[in-house]
Design an enzyme around this catalytic site. Structure first.
Site, PDB file in Angstrom:
ATOM      1  N   LYS A 106     -10.272 -13.675  44.757  1.00 22.74           N
ATOM      2  CA  LYS A 106     -10.906 -14.530  43.742  1.00 22.74           C
ATOM      3  C   LYS A 106     -10.452 -15.973  43.865  1.00 22.74           C
ATOM      4  O   LYS A 106     -11.220 -16.905  43.622  1.00 22.74           O
ATOM      5  CB  LYS A 106     -10.588 -13.988  42.347  1.00 22.74           C
ATOM      6  CG  LYS A 106     -11.209 -12.627  42.056  1.00 22.74           C
ATOM      7  CD  LYS A 106     -10.928 -12.179  40.636  1.00 22.74           C
ATOM      8  CE  LYS A 106      -9.465 -11.887  40.388  1.00 22.74           C
ATOM      9  NZ  LYS A 106      -8.949 -10.744  41.170  1.00 22.74           N
TER      10      LYS A 106
ATOM     11  N   ASP B  44      -6.937  -8.399  43.759  1.00 26.14           N
ATOM     12  CA  ASP B  44      -6.549  -8.845  45.110  1.00 26.14           C
ATOM     13  C   ASP B  44      -7.744  -8.951  46.046  1.00 26.14           C
ATOM     14  O   ASP B  44      -7.596  -8.843  47.268  1.00 26.14           O
ATOM     15  CB  ASP B  44      -5.494  -7.905  45.714  1.00 26.14           C
ATOM     16  CG  ASP B  44      -4.309  -7.682  44.797  1.00 26.14           C
ATOM     17  OD1 ASP B  44      -3.745  -8.678  44.330  1.00 26.14           O
ATOM     18  OD2 ASP B  44      -3.966  -6.513  44.534  1.00 26.14           O
TER      19      ASP B  44
ATOM     20  N   GLN C 130      -6.812 -10.184  37.521  1.00 29.29           N
ATOM     21  CA  GLN C 130      -7.046  -8.760  37.747  1.00 29.29           C
ATOM     22  C   GLN C 130      -8.515  -8.491  38.097  1.00 29.29           C
ATOM     23  O   GLN C 130      -9.120  -9.288  38.775  1.00 29.29           O
ATOM     24  CB  GLN C 130      -6.568  -7.920  36.559  1.00 29.29           C
ATOM     25  CG  GLN C 130      -5.065  -7.908  36.386  1.00 29.29           C
ATOM     26  CD  GLN C 130      -4.563  -9.106  35.616  1.00 29.29           C
ATOM     27  OE1 GLN C 130      -5.144  -9.527  34.636  1.00 29.29           O
ATOM     28  NE2 GLN C 130      -3.465  -9.669  36.057  1.00 29.29           N
TER      29      GLN C 130
ATOM     30  N   GLY D 263      -1.625 -12.680  41.218  1.00 27.28           N
ATOM     31  CA  GLY D 263      -1.516 -13.899  42.012  1.00 27.28           C
ATOM     32  C   GLY D 263      -2.764 -14.171  42.812  1.00 27.28           C
ATOM     33  O   GLY D 263      -3.481 -13.253  43.207  1.00 27.28           O
ATOM     34  N   HIS D 264      -3.045 -15.445  43.018  1.00 29.32           N
ATOM     35  CA  HIS D 264      -4.126 -15.880  43.889  1.00 29.32           C
ATOM     36  C   HIS D 264      -3.521 -16.672  45.040  1.00 29.32           C
ATOM     37  O   HIS D 264      -2.704 -17.567  44.817  1.00 29.32           O
ATOM     38  CB  HIS D 264      -5.113 -16.771  43.145  1.00 29.32           C
ATOM     39  CG  HIS D 264      -5.887 -16.058  42.085  1.00 29.32           C
ATOM     40  ND1 HIS D 264      -6.557 -16.719  41.082  1.00 29.32           N
ATOM     41  CD2 HIS D 264      -6.112 -14.748  41.880  1.00 29.32           C
ATOM     42  CE1 HIS D 264      -7.161 -15.841  40.296  1.00 29.32           C
ATOM     43  NE2 HIS D 264      -6.898 -14.639  40.765  1.00 29.32           N
TER      44      HIS D 264
END
Length: 427
Positions: free
Chosen positions: A16, A13, A223, A40-41
């Site tokens: 990225k 988180d 991750q 999630g991004h």
């Protein structure tokens, strides 16, 4: 031309997606090389906000070929839900390529993930329950289903039969749950075959040829370092290799072609799920970071645990990954604090540790040794050069850079694509 790995330097988180998107116009391929839809991004472009879970962030850049590498585990339902959602918003996803060797998440593994976590009780790991871990376990146990198996019904059926011989015993006799039929699992998986077929190829060859043509390949981790199966805070980790080494094994690109490793680090620290977290805050400061930073999971919506910047972890990530550049994100979240603590080392039973403790027990009992820097109150979201930052914000960046093991090349001062200060080019 370079192959560039972008990895997370903390527990995920870190931003990225924004960093990958920032480079999107300068690269030709963006590759997701590990994980699945358990992370999630979030990418903000102008007024538009995109939450990506399985697709590479490069899917948002028209000139980029997005690739899902062999190291990823794919939930085909989620894949096509994401594709459909993006196409409904006018984006073209036809350039997506998927490794024939990537493993597929079957419904029985989603079920096993959920019941196993509940069975662990107080020893739970904090999994998202999306079948990621059991699918990687099948991969290692050599009973996994790969994307290429969808195109040979006989092989697919044999593999599902072999997997269910064990899975149904666990579900029915250990967890008191209903088992799965071979026909139902095979039918569901085959239903995706025709649609996914045009996307599937030898992605390792595709990327190697791209590099031979002097095109730029960006390798995007899911991750982060502290969740890596080998180098993270085991057992409170993910089930894949989230480090720069994993970028090679998860994409088919050899280490000799990796020319730059960019690590994303927040101006503070967060993590989701269980496990030790030395700088974690349980007071109003932690709640301030959570609310100001919008620290709720992109995939799960879970509130993230928050703490101060941890230079021990940053140095560890720099060493493990061979970091050439840090991207410092969410500096703007610290605006308004009178003073900002930074963890420079750990205290473990009266002994100072400047580097990561060797064993998990010591890390679990570590307390942060803090240095305090003066804060700032000015809004920095409009700053586009380092000189525009308030003096105290500049001093904060310079200080954390000096103790983190590599240079700070990019600074994020807001959620949008434009809210970025570039000190050193990443390509």
């Amino acid at each position: 031309m370079p192959a560039i790995a972008i990895i997370g330097a903390q527990w995920g988180d870190e931003g990225k997606g924004k960093a990958t998107d920032l480079l999107g116009g300068q690269v030709d391929y963006v590759v997701k090389f590990n994980g699945g839809n358990n992370a999630g991004h979030t990418v903000v472009i102008g007024e538009e906000k995109y939450a990506l879970h399985l697709l590479p962030s490069g899917i948002l850049s028209p000139e980029v070929t997005p690739v899902i590498g062999n190291g990823v585990v794919i939930d085909l339902t989620v894949l096509f839900e994401e594709i459909d959602a993006l196409e409904a918003r006018g984006l073209d996803t036809s350039a997506l390529r998927i490794s024939a060797n990537a493993h597929v998440i079957a419904d029985y593994n989603r079920q096993l993930d959920k019941v196993t976590e509940r069975f662990l009780g107080s020893r739970k790991i904090g999994t998202t329950g999306r079948g990621i871990g059991p699918t990687y376990a099948d991969k290692i146990n050599r009973i996994g289903i790969r994307v290429q198996d969808l195109f040979d019904e006989k092989i697919l059926r044999e593999k599902v039969e072999g997997a269910l011989d064990l899975k149904n015993q666990l579900l029915t006799k250990v967890y008191n749950r209903r088992g799965f039929t071979v026909d139902a699992v095979v039918e569901e998986l085959l239903s995706y075959a025709d649609r996914v077929a045009p996307m599937v190829c030898d992605t390792g060859l595709l990327l190697s040829q791209a590099l031979d043509r002097e095109e730029t390949v960006l390798l995007e981790a899911g991750q982060a370092t502290m969740l890596d199966i080998d180098h993270g805070t085991y057992p409170f980790v993910t089930s894949s290799s989230a480090t720069a080494g994993g970028a090679c094994t998860g994409s088919g690109i050899p280490p000799t072609r990796l020319t730059r490793v960019v690590a994303i680090v927040k101006a503070y620290t967060t993590r989701v799920g269980e496990g030790p977290f030395p700088t974690e805050l349980h007071d109003e400061s932690g709640e301030f970071l959570r609310q100001a930073g919008g620290e709720f999971g992109t995939t799960t919506g879970r509130p993230r645990r928050c703490g101060w910047y941890d230079a021990v972890i940053a140095r560890y990530a720099a060493r493990i990954n061979g970091v050439t550049d840090f991207v410092l994100t969410k500096l703007d979240v610290l605006t308004g604090l009178e003073q900002i603590p930074v963890c420079v080392a750990y205290d473990v039973d009266g002994v100072r540790h400047d580097e990561m403790p060797v064993n998990q027990s010591d890390f679990h009992h570590a307390t942060p040794i803090l240095e305090y820097l003066p804060g700032w109150s000015e809004d920095i979201s409009h700053c586009r050069s380092f000189d525009e930052l308030p003096a105290n914000a500049q001093a904060y960046v310079k200080y954390v850079e000096s103790i983190s093991g590599s240079r700070m090349s990019v600074i994020g001062v807001g959620p949008s694509r434009a809210a970025t200060i570039v000190l050193h080019d990443l390509v």
